[in-house]
Write a protein that holds these residues in place. Sequence first.
Motif, mmCIF file in Angstrom:
data_model
loop_
_atom_site.group_PDB
_atom_site.id
_atom_site.type_symbol
_atom_site.label_atom_id
_atom_site.label_comp_id
_atom_site.label_asym_id
_atom_site.label_seq_id
_atom_site.Cartn_x
_atom_site.Cartn_y
_atom_site.Cartn_z
ATOM 1 N N VAL A 1 -0.364 5.280 -29.500
ATOM 2 C CA VAL A 1 -0.490 6.523 -28.735
ATOM 3 C C VAL A 1 -1.763 7.256 -29.114
ATOM 4 O O VAL A 1 -2.518 7.724 -28.241
ATOM 5 C CB VAL A 1 0.736 7.432 -28.958
ATOM 6 C CG1 VAL A 1 0.507 8.798 -28.320
ATOM 7 C CG2 VAL A 1 1.983 6.788 -28.381
ATOM 8 N N ASP A 2 -2.038 7.372 -30.423
ATOM 9 C CA ASP A 2 -3.249 8.071 -30.861
ATOM 10 C C ASP A 2 -4.509 7.357 -30.377
ATOM 11 O O ASP A 2 -5.484 8.002 -29.976
ATOM 12 C CB ASP A 2 -3.274 8.187 -32.384
ATOM 13 C CG ASP A 2 -2.297 9.229 -32.903
ATOM 14 O OD1 ASP A 2 -2.080 10.219 -32.183
ATOM 15 O OD2 ASP A 2 -1.746 9.042 -33.994
ATOM 16 N N ARG A 3 -4.488 6.029 -30.421
ATOM 17 C CA ARG A 3 -5.646 5.272 -29.956
ATOM 18 C C ARG A 3 -5.880 5.512 -28.467
ATOM 19 O O ARG A 3 -7.015 5.741 -28.026
ATOM 20 C CB ARG A 3 -5.458 3.771 -30.212
ATOM 21 C CG ARG A 3 -5.569 3.359 -31.668
ATOM 22 C CD ARG A 3 -5.201 1.889 -31.822
ATOM 23 N NE ARG A 3 -5.304 1.447 -33.185
ATOM 24 C CZ ARG A 3 -6.397 0.882 -33.723
ATOM 25 N NH1 ARG A 3 -7.451 0.697 -32.969
ATOM 26 N NH2 ARG A 3 -6.422 0.507 -34.979
ATOM 27 N N VAL A 4 -4.805 5.448 -27.688
ATOM 28 C CA VAL A 4 -4.932 5.647 -26.248
ATOM 29 C C VAL A 4 -5.442 7.047 -25.945
ATOM 30 O O VAL A 4 -6.343 7.232 -25.111
ATOM 31 C CB VAL A 4 -3.583 5.389 -25.541
ATOM 32 C CG1 VAL A 4 -3.639 5.862 -24.088
ATOM 33 C CG2 VAL A 4 -3.225 3.914 -25.592
ATOM 34 N N VAL A 5 -4.899 8.062 -26.623
ATOM 35 C CA VAL A 5 -5.346 9.434 -26.404
ATOM 36 C C VAL A 5 -6.827 9.571 -26.734
ATOM 37 O O VAL A 5 -7.603 10.154 -25.964
ATOM 38 C CB VAL A 5 -4.515 10.433 -27.242
ATOM 39 C CG1 VAL A 5 -5.146 11.826 -27.202
ATOM 40 C CG2 VAL A 5 -3.090 10.495 -26.731
ATOM 41 N N GLY A 6 -7.233 9.020 -27.862
ATOM 42 C CA GLY A 6 -8.637 9.097 -28.255
ATOM 43 C C GLY A 6 -9.557 8.452 -27.235
ATOM 44 O O GLY A 6 -10.590 9.017 -26.859
ATOM 45 N N LEU A 7 -9.186 7.269 -26.750
ATOM 46 C CA LEU A 7 -10.014 6.569 -25.776
ATOM 47 C C LEU A 7 -10.020 7.290 -24.432
ATOM 48 O O LEU A 7 -11.053 7.367 -23.765
ATOM 49 C CB LEU A 7 -9.518 5.129 -25.604
ATOM 50 C CG LEU A 7 -9.720 4.232 -26.836
ATOM 51 C CD1 LEU A 7 -8.967 2.919 -26.666
ATOM 52 C CD2 LEU A 7 -11.201 3.967 -27.086
ATOM 53 N N GLU A 8 -8.870 7.837 -24.034
ATOM 54 C CA GLU A 8 -8.808 8.571 -22.775
ATOM 55 C C GLU A 8 -9.671 9.823 -22.812
ATOM 56 O O GLU A 8 -10.241 10.234 -21.793
ATOM 57 C CB GLU A 8 -7.361 8.954 -22.456
ATOM 58 C CG GLU A 8 -6.506 7.778 -22.002
ATOM 59 C CD GLU A 8 -5.065 8.186 -21.750
ATOM 60 O OE1 GLU A 8 -4.720 9.354 -22.026
ATOM 61 O OE2 GLU A 8 -4.286 7.350 -21.281
ATOM 62 N N LEU A 9 -9.764 10.447 -23.979
ATOM 63 C CA LEU A 9 -10.561 11.666 -24.102
ATOM 64 C C LEU A 9 -12.051 11.378 -24.207
ATOM 65 O O LEU A 9 -12.857 12.294 -24.215
ATOM 66 C CB LEU A 9 -10.104 12.475 -25.320
ATOM 67 C CG LEU A 9 -8.720 13.110 -25.191
ATOM 68 C CD1 LEU A 9 -8.339 13.814 -26.481
ATOM 69 C CD2 LEU A 9 -8.664 14.085 -24.029
ATOM 70 N N GLY A 10 -12.413 10.107 -24.300
ATOM 71 C CA GLY A 10 -13.826 9.775 -24.248
ATOM 72 C C GLY A 10 -14.380 9.014 -25.424
ATOM 73 O O GLY A 10 -15.572 8.704 -25.452
ATOM 74 N N ALA A 11 -13.559 8.700 -26.425
ATOM 75 C CA ALA A 11 -14.066 7.907 -27.549
ATOM 76 C C ALA A 11 -14.466 6.517 -27.068
ATOM 77 O O ALA A 11 -13.797 5.933 -26.215
ATOM 78 C CB ALA A 11 -13.017 7.804 -28.647
ATOM 79 N N ASP A 12 -15.558 6.002 -27.599
ATOM 80 C CA ASP A 12 -16.011 4.656 -27.238
ATOM 81 C C ASP A 12 -15.415 3.599 -28.158
ATOM 82 O O ASP A 12 -15.347 2.424 -27.786
ATOM 83 C CB ASP A 12 -17.543 4.599 -27.314
ATOM 84 C CG ASP A 12 -18.192 5.563 -26.334
ATOM 85 O OD1 ASP A 12 -18.160 5.274 -25.130
ATOM 86 O OD2 ASP A 12 -18.716 6.598 -26.773
ATOM 87 N N ALA A 13 -14.997 4.011 -29.348
ATOM 88 C CA ALA A 13 -14.383 3.078 -30.302
ATOM 89 C C ALA A 13 -13.472 3.880 -31.216
ATOM 90 O O ALA A 13 -13.596 5.105 -31.326
ATOM 91 C CB ALA A 13 -15.448 2.337 -31.111
ATOM 92 N N TYR A 14 -12.565 3.179 -31.897
ATOM 93 C CA TYR A 14 -11.541 3.857 -32.704
ATOM 94 C C TYR A 14 -11.319 3.033 -33.963
ATOM 95 O O TYR A 14 -10.909 1.878 -33.884
ATOM 96 C CB TYR A 14 -10.248 3.956 -31.884
ATOM 97 C CG TYR A 14 -9.302 5.062 -32.287
ATOM 98 C CD1 TYR A 14 -8.552 4.975 -33.451
ATOM 99 C CD2 TYR A 14 -9.133 6.187 -31.491
ATOM 100 C CE1 TYR A 14 -7.677 5.982 -33.816
ATOM 101 C CE2 TYR A 14 -8.246 7.197 -31.836
ATOM 102 C CZ TYR A 14 -7.521 7.087 -33.002
ATOM 103 O OH TYR A 14 -6.654 8.082 -33.345
ATOM 104 N N LEU A 15 -11.602 3.611 -35.125
ATOM 105 C CA LEU A 15 -11.397 2.938 -36.399
ATOM 106 C C LEU A 15 -10.321 3.670 -37.201
ATOM 107 O O LEU A 15 -10.216 4.890 -37.134
ATOM 108 C CB LEU A 15 -12.698 2.900 -37.212
ATOM 109 C CG LEU A 15 -13.874 2.147 -36.580
ATOM 110 C CD1 LEU A 15 -15.091 2.235 -37.505
ATOM 111 C CD2 LEU A 15 -13.522 0.709 -36.292
ATOM 112 N N VAL A 16 -9.535 2.907 -37.946
ATOM 113 C CA VAL A 16 -8.445 3.469 -38.732
ATOM 114 C C VAL A 16 -8.799 3.432 -40.216
ATOM 115 O O VAL A 16 -9.334 2.436 -40.711
ATOM 116 C CB VAL A 16 -7.134 2.690 -38.478
ATOM 117 C CG1 VAL A 16 -6.003 3.251 -39.325
ATOM 118 C CG2 VAL A 16 -6.764 2.744 -36.995
#
Length: 243
Positions: A87-102
């Motif tokens: 869910v957090d990844r999807v929210v981040g990408l939907e808001l405009g993030a180009d990549a997501y690292l944990v």
Amino acid sequence: MAAVTIVVVEDEASLRRDMIEYLRSCGFDAVGAKNGRELDEQIASRPVSLVVLDVNLPGEDGFKIATRLRENPAIGIIMVTARGSTVDRVVGLELGADAYLVKPVEMRELEAQAKALLRRLETSNGATTSPAPQSSSQPATDEASWILDATAWALTSPAGVRVSLTSMEMKLVSLLAGQARQPATRDQISVALYNRRWNPDDRSIDTVVGRLRHKVENAIGETAPVKSVHGVGYVFSAPVRVV
């Protein structure tokens, strides 16, 4: 690489320092900020190409900052956070993030993501006008085709302007390209992007479409061929050839 400025927005001082030092060792001009206000000051004082953005920040959180940053498509966003749920990844990408690292961040992965994203941004924001790749198998048509490069995640206009795509944008254009200029329903788009049925209260599809339109229109200087079909969904109104 020395001309590329990356701002690391992280309130944990030791992690911020470690990421800055590593990125500098890779040849980037890396600077730090511990909150949104300091990030705004950095952006106001110098050209910024990429922001490495923590989600859990004091005051304005990373999701809200990402929403603001997306008003400037020339700045790439890599979100870094301990919140690694889908869910957090999807929210981040939907808001405009180009990549997501944990977290904990693997520095070599951060370097690879930064370099890959900067290559895509250079192509997109530089309004590259190199000729579109030609193929002898391209069917004759009175209307020039757009070209979707499924390997490079890029969309090239009939005039040869190449636009780099994020993963969500690539999924969207791939679906629309396969519809032969017939509209894709919101259910089809939601399944393709998020693997779930569309909810009428969910505006995430419109967010992705809006971001794609803005990016394409900035690059080509005219209206993007992604059209809304009332009561149905969206259609790519020009021919698309996938290579």
